[in-house]
Design a protein around this motif. Structure first.
Motif, PDB file in Angstrom:
ATOM      1  N   LEU A   1       0.799  -1.227   0.000  1.00 40.26           N
ATOM      2  CA  LEU A   1       0.000   0.000   0.000  1.00 40.26           C
ATOM      3  C   LEU A   1       0.834   1.280   0.000  1.00 40.26           C
ATOM      4  CD1 LEU A   1      -2.645  -1.121   2.692  1.00 40.26           C
ATOM      5  CD2 LEU A   1      -2.834  -1.293   0.206  1.00 40.26           C
ATOM      6  N   GLY A   2       2.134   1.114  -0.112  1.00 40.86           N
ATOM      7  CA  GLY A   2       3.046   2.261   0.009  1.00 40.86           C
ATOM      8  C   GLY A   2       2.868   3.319  -1.056  1.00 40.86           C
ATOM      9  N   ASP A   3       2.228   2.954  -2.169  1.00 38.98           N
ATOM     10  CA  ASP A   3       2.042   3.949  -3.226  1.00 38.98           C
ATOM     11  C   ASP A   3       0.799   4.803  -2.985  1.00 38.98           C
ATOM     12  OD1 ASP A   3       0.328   1.803  -3.504  1.00 38.98           O
ATOM     13  OD2 ASP A   3       0.405   1.782  -5.696  1.00 38.98           O
ATOM     14  N   ARG A   4      -0.024   4.425  -1.996  1.00 44.44           N
ATOM     15  CA  ARG A   4      -1.269   5.182  -1.822  1.00 44.44           C
ATOM     16  C   ARG A   4      -1.510   5.708  -0.405  1.00 44.44           C
ATOM     17  NH1 ARG A   4      -4.567   0.742  -4.845  1.00 44.44           N
ATOM     18  NH2 ARG A   4      -2.493   0.176  -5.534  1.00 44.44           N
ATOM     19  N   ILE A   5      -0.636   5.395   0.536  1.00 43.43           N
ATOM     20  CA  ILE A   5      -0.774   5.938   1.892  1.00 43.43           C
ATOM     21  C   ILE A   5       0.406   6.878   2.138  1.00 43.43           C
ATOM     22  CG2 ILE A   5      -0.679   5.392   4.375  1.00 43.43           C
ATOM     23  CD1 ILE A   5      -2.089   2.738   3.715  1.00 43.43           C
ATOM     24  N   GLY A   6       0.107   8.130   2.494  1.00 41.82           N
ATOM     25  CA  GLY A   6       1.164   9.126   2.667  1.00 41.82           C
ATOM     26  C   GLY A   6       1.633   9.275   4.098  1.00 41.82           C
ATOM     27  N   THR A   7       0.801   8.882   5.081  1.00 46.06           N
ATOM     28  CA  THR A   7       1.190   9.031   6.483  1.00 46.06           C
ATOM     29  C   THR A   7       1.083   7.692   7.193  1.00 46.06           C
ATOM     30  OG1 THR A   7       0.340  11.290   6.477  1.00 46.06           O
ATOM     31  CG2 THR A   7       0.779  10.317   8.624  1.00 46.06           C
ATOM     32  N   TRP A   8       2.190   7.283   7.793  1.00 44.85           N
ATOM     33  CA  TRP A   8       2.274   5.990   8.467  1.00 44.85           C
ATOM     34  C   TRP A   8       2.502   6.196   9.951  1.00 44.85           C
ATOM     35  CZ3 TRP A   8       1.478   1.517   5.773  1.00 44.85           C
ATOM     36  CH2 TRP A   8       1.516   1.621   4.376  1.00 44.85           C
ATOM     37  N   THR A   9       1.578   5.708  10.753  1.00 43.67           N
ATOM     38  CA  THR A   9       1.751   5.721  12.202  1.00 43.67           C
ATOM     39  C   THR A   9       2.074   4.299  12.628  1.00 43.67           C
ATOM     40  OG1 THR A   9       0.098   7.478  12.361  1.00 43.67           O
ATOM     41  CG2 THR A   9       0.645   6.313  14.399  1.00 43.67           C
ATOM     42  N   THR A  10       3.155   4.139  13.354  1.00 38.48           N
ATOM     43  CA  THR A  10       3.552   2.790  13.739  1.00 38.48           C
ATOM     44  C   THR A  10       2.601   2.225  14.799  1.00 38.48           C
ATOM     45  OG1 THR A  10       5.055   3.776  15.351  1.00 38.48           O
ATOM     46  CG2 THR A  10       5.983   3.132  13.205  1.00 38.48           C
ATOM     47  N   LEU A  11       2.583   2.857  15.979  1.00 34.32           N
ATOM     48  CA  LEU A  11       1.834   2.322  17.123  1.00 34.32           C
ATOM     49  C   LEU A  11       0.816   3.334  17.620  1.00 34.32           C
ATOM     50  CD1 LEU A  11       4.892   1.132  19.266  1.00 34.32           C
ATOM     51  CD2 LEU A  11       3.567  -0.272  17.666  1.00 34.32           C
ATOM     52  N   ASN A  12      -0.298   2.827  18.115  1.00 34.25           N
ATOM     53  CA  ASN A  12      -1.224   3.661  18.862  1.00 34.25           C
ATOM     54  C   ASN A  12      -1.030   3.412  20.354  1.00 34.25           C
ATOM     55  OD1 ASN A  12      -3.799   5.335  19.175  1.00 34.25           O
ATOM     56  ND2 ASN A  12      -4.291   3.479  20.333  1.00 34.25           N
ATOM     57  N   GLU A  13      -0.713   4.456  21.087  1.00 31.52           N
ATOM     58  CA  GLU A  13      -0.664   4.415  22.545  1.00 31.52           C
ATOM     59  C   GLU A  13       0.075   3.194  23.098  1.00 31.52           C
ATOM     60  OE1 GLU A  13      -4.558   4.941  24.217  1.00 31.52           O
ATOM     61  OE2 GLU A  13      -4.774   6.954  23.412  1.00 31.52           O
ATOM     62  N   PRO A  14       1.390   3.104  22.840  1.00 29.97           N
ATOM     63  CA  PRO A  14       2.134   1.968  23.397  1.00 29.97           C
ATOM     64  C   PRO A  14       2.054   1.911  24.932  1.00 29.97           C
ATOM     65  CG  PRO A  14       3.613   3.635  22.457  1.00 29.97           C
ATOM     66  CD  PRO A  14       2.235   3.985  22.029  1.00 29.97           C
ATOM     67  N   TRP A  15       1.747   3.020  25.582  1.00 34.83           N
ATOM     68  CA  TRP A  15       1.576   2.980  27.050  1.00 34.83           C
ATOM     69  C   TRP A  15       0.459   2.000  27.420  1.00 34.83           C
ATOM     70  CZ3 TRP A  15      -2.301   3.814  30.601  1.00 34.83           C
ATOM     71  CH2 TRP A  15      -1.879   3.778  31.949  1.00 34.83           C
ATOM     72  N   CYS A  16      -0.644   2.072  26.682  1.00 35.10           N
ATOM     73  CA  CYS A  16      -1.766   1.159  26.988  1.00 35.10           C
ATOM     74  C   CYS A  16      -1.366  -0.281  26.692  1.00 35.10           C
ATOM     75  CB  CYS A  16      -3.010   1.536  26.187  1.00 35.10           C
ATOM     76  SG  CYS A  16      -3.685   3.141  26.653  1.00 35.10           S
ATOM     77  N   SER A  17      -0.701  -0.500  25.545  1.00 37.25           N
ATOM     78  CA  SER A  17      -0.292  -1.871  25.200  1.00 37.25           C
ATOM     79  C   SER A  17       0.584  -2.449  26.295  1.00 37.25           C
ATOM     80  CB  SER A  17       0.485  -1.888  23.885  1.00 37.25           C
ATOM     81  OG  SER A  17      -0.300  -1.391  22.836  1.00 37.25           O
ATOM     82  N   ALA A  18       1.563  -1.657  26.764  1.00 34.54           N
ATOM     83  CA  ALA A  18       2.522  -2.181  27.734  1.00 34.54           C
ATOM     84  C   ALA A  18       1.929  -2.265  29.136  1.00 34.54           C
ATOM     85  CB  ALA A  18       3.774  -1.296  27.754  1.00 34.54           C
ATOM     86  N   PHE A  19       1.355  -1.164  29.599  1.00 31.84           N
ATOM     87  CA  PHE A  19       1.037  -1.074  31.026  1.00 31.84           C
ATOM     88  C   PHE A  19      -0.398  -1.472  31.372  1.00 31.84           C
ATOM     89  CE2 PHE A  19       4.671   1.783  30.300  1.00 31.84           C
ATOM     90  CZ  PHE A  19       5.600   1.099  31.080  1.00 31.84           C
ATOM     91  N   LEU A  20      -1.335  -1.316  30.441  1.00 33.64           N
ATOM     92  CA  LEU A  20      -2.670  -1.867  30.688  1.00 33.64           C
ATOM     93  C   LEU A  20      -2.728  -3.328  30.251  1.00 33.64           C
ATOM     94  CD1 LEU A  20      -5.010   1.115  29.633  1.00 33.64           C
ATOM     95  CD2 LEU A  20      -3.958   0.637  31.851  1.00 33.64           C
TER      96      LEU A  20
END
Ligand code: FCB
Length: 479
Positions: free
Chosen positions: A163-182
């Motif tokens: 999809l690299g030809d059609r997505i201009g903004t890439w976010t790696t993770l959402n809220e790693p604090w929640c993933s790790a600590f919750l």
């Protein structure tokens, strides 16, 4: 705390040209179709089925059925006039076991979704990980295991190639604090493990995953692509004895544990000191910090509320964390003496205090800490107990007022020099609110969870006016 009347003077404010107004969702919260077209199970499928973990035993099996209704949802976004749509890609649709074989049907779904945005003039902002870890990777150790970061980089490369030809903004993770600590600390989120050391290991491997994923993407997506990560910053304020020290500890374990390595190339020394009784951080290997500090273009900011903290005097019961009150263990390893004080109203249906002044304070603080760093609001919004009126409409004046006051706060930050590029309202649709199941409604569009019918709320009409004019309306759009 600012009051409503003071904020009303801010009405009529103009947002800059090119400011990216949009809304946000996440795969597990809206897609449904949990077992369709080759999707594998995620940790949330498992967690939701574990008795007592999610209110009413709700699961994301159907959710908003967005997987089948995405065209209709994209039409809604277009009709509201939004510039952007922040969505997340479900790793278990792309790699059902989290490694190895690619599921073409999963990639095809997101290609159709992104093409649907582009056809409608909507800018896609893709998040690679919004908490739906493939279950087999959790079975192999989950985020506390280093290998998960490598698997994430592989997954990022696969999505980037497709999809690299059609997505201009890439976010790696959402809220790693929640993933790790919750997820691994207090256990109120999937996978529901309760261990301070595991949660710290998870935080480091999430950091590593973030950096390695950007490196992987850079090799395969468009040269002018923008990279980002979304963090949920704790805005803690001193609320009593030892308040300043309590704020420092929370800032270390909630904020700087991520911004340190990602933006400054090092973990904070005070975090090591705070957590010395739990770990010596030997899981940070040579080269990790350089890998994590891969430059980003935009820092994604999720903001909902503030916290008031002090140090426990050791007498009687320690007070609980009002904002994470489903909590069993602690989501703040190394900050055991911090007490979260009850906050005065007004509050949302989540019990979260409404504090637009904290939003402004956070944006200014990030601007000071990371000069020149472009920011994007990747989530802000509110749950309220919506009522369908006799006319069939949802006159959600509280949500509209919440948004108006937070947009005004963002505008004040811009005027003070903050490089704020856009604002994604959480959420486009009412959806699966994690451990709260379907009981909390954050959407600017209502979803009837029986019929799956969508109804635009008044807040969406108000927002549409802001997006189309770039001028902050001072009152809800007429129903
Ligand atoms: C954030 C999550 C998002 C949503 C909002 C209310 O922590 O990123 O998925 O649940 O809170």
């Amino acid at each position: 705390m600012t009051t409503g009347s003071a904020d009303y003077r801010d009405s009529g404010l103009t947002f800059p040209d090119g400011f990216l107004f949009g809304s946000a969702t996440a795969s597990y919260q809206i897609e449904g179709a949990a077992a369709e077209d080759g999707r594998g199970p995620s940790i949330w499928d498992t967690f939701a089925r574990t008795p007592g973990k999610v209110l009413n035993g709700d699961t994301g099996d159907v959710a908003d059925d967005h997987y089948h209704r995405y065209e209709q949802d994209l039409d809604l976004i277009r009709d509201l006039g939004l510039d952007a749509y922040r969505f997340s890609i479900a790793w278990p649709r792309i790699q059902p076991t989290g490694s190895g074989a690619v599921n073409q049907a999963g990639l095809d779904f997101y290609r159709r979704l992104v093409d649907g945005m582009l056809e409608r003039g909507i800018t896609p902002i893709a998040t690679l990980y919004h908490w739906d870890l493939p279950q087999p990777l959790e079975d192999a150790g989950g985020w506390p295991a280093r290998d998960t970061a490598d698997r994430f980089a592989d997954y990022a490369r696969i999505v980037g190639e497709a999809l690299g030809d059609r997505i201009g903004t890439w976010t790696t993770l959402n809220e790693p604090w929640c993933s790790a600590f919750l997820g691994y600390g207090s256990g109120v989120h999937a996978p529901g493990r309760v261990s301070e050391i595991e949660s710290l290991r998870a935080a480091h491997h999430l950091n590593l995953a973030h950096g390695q994923a950007i490196t992987a993407l850079r090799g395969v997506v468009a040269a002018d692509a923008q990279y980002s990560v979304t963090l949920n910053f704790a805005v803690a304020r001193p609320g009593g004895p030892g308040g300043k020290e309590a704020v420092r500890q929370i800032d270390a374990i909630a904020n700087r544990v991520f911004t340190g390595p990602m933006l400054k190339g090092a973990y904070p020394e005070d975090l090591f000191a705070d957590t010395a009784a739990i770990t010596d951080w030997a899981f940070v290997e040579d080269g990790d910090l350089a890998a994590i500090a891969e430059p980003i273009d935009i820092l994604g900011v999720n903001y909902y509320n503030t916290a008031s903290v002090q140090l426990w005097d050791g007498v009687g019961e320690k007070r609980g964390d009002a904002n994470h009150n489903l909590s069993a263990g602690t989501p703040y390893p190394g900050a055991d003496r911090v007490e979260f004080l009850p906050l005065p109203g007004p509050k949302t249906a989540m019990g979260w205090n409404i504090a637009p002044d904290g939003f402004e304070e956070l944006l200014l603080s990030l601007h000071r800490q990371f000069p020149g760093q472009a920011l994007m609001i990747t989530e802000n919004g509110a749950a309220f107990d919506d009522v369908v009126a006799e006319d069939g409409r949802i006159h959600d004046v509280e949500r509209t007022d919440f948004l108006r006051r937070h947009f005004a706060a963002a505008h004040r930050a811009i005027e003070q020099g903050v490089d704020l590029r856009g604002y994604q309202v959480w959420s486009l649709l009412d959806n699966y609110e994690w451990a709260y199941g379907y009981s909390k409604r954050f959407g600017i569009v209502r979803v009837d969870f029986d019929t799956l019918e969508r109804t635009t709320k008044d807040s969406a009409l108000w927002y549409s006016q802001l997006v189309k004019t770039h001028i902050l309306p001072d009152a809800p759009a007429a129903g």
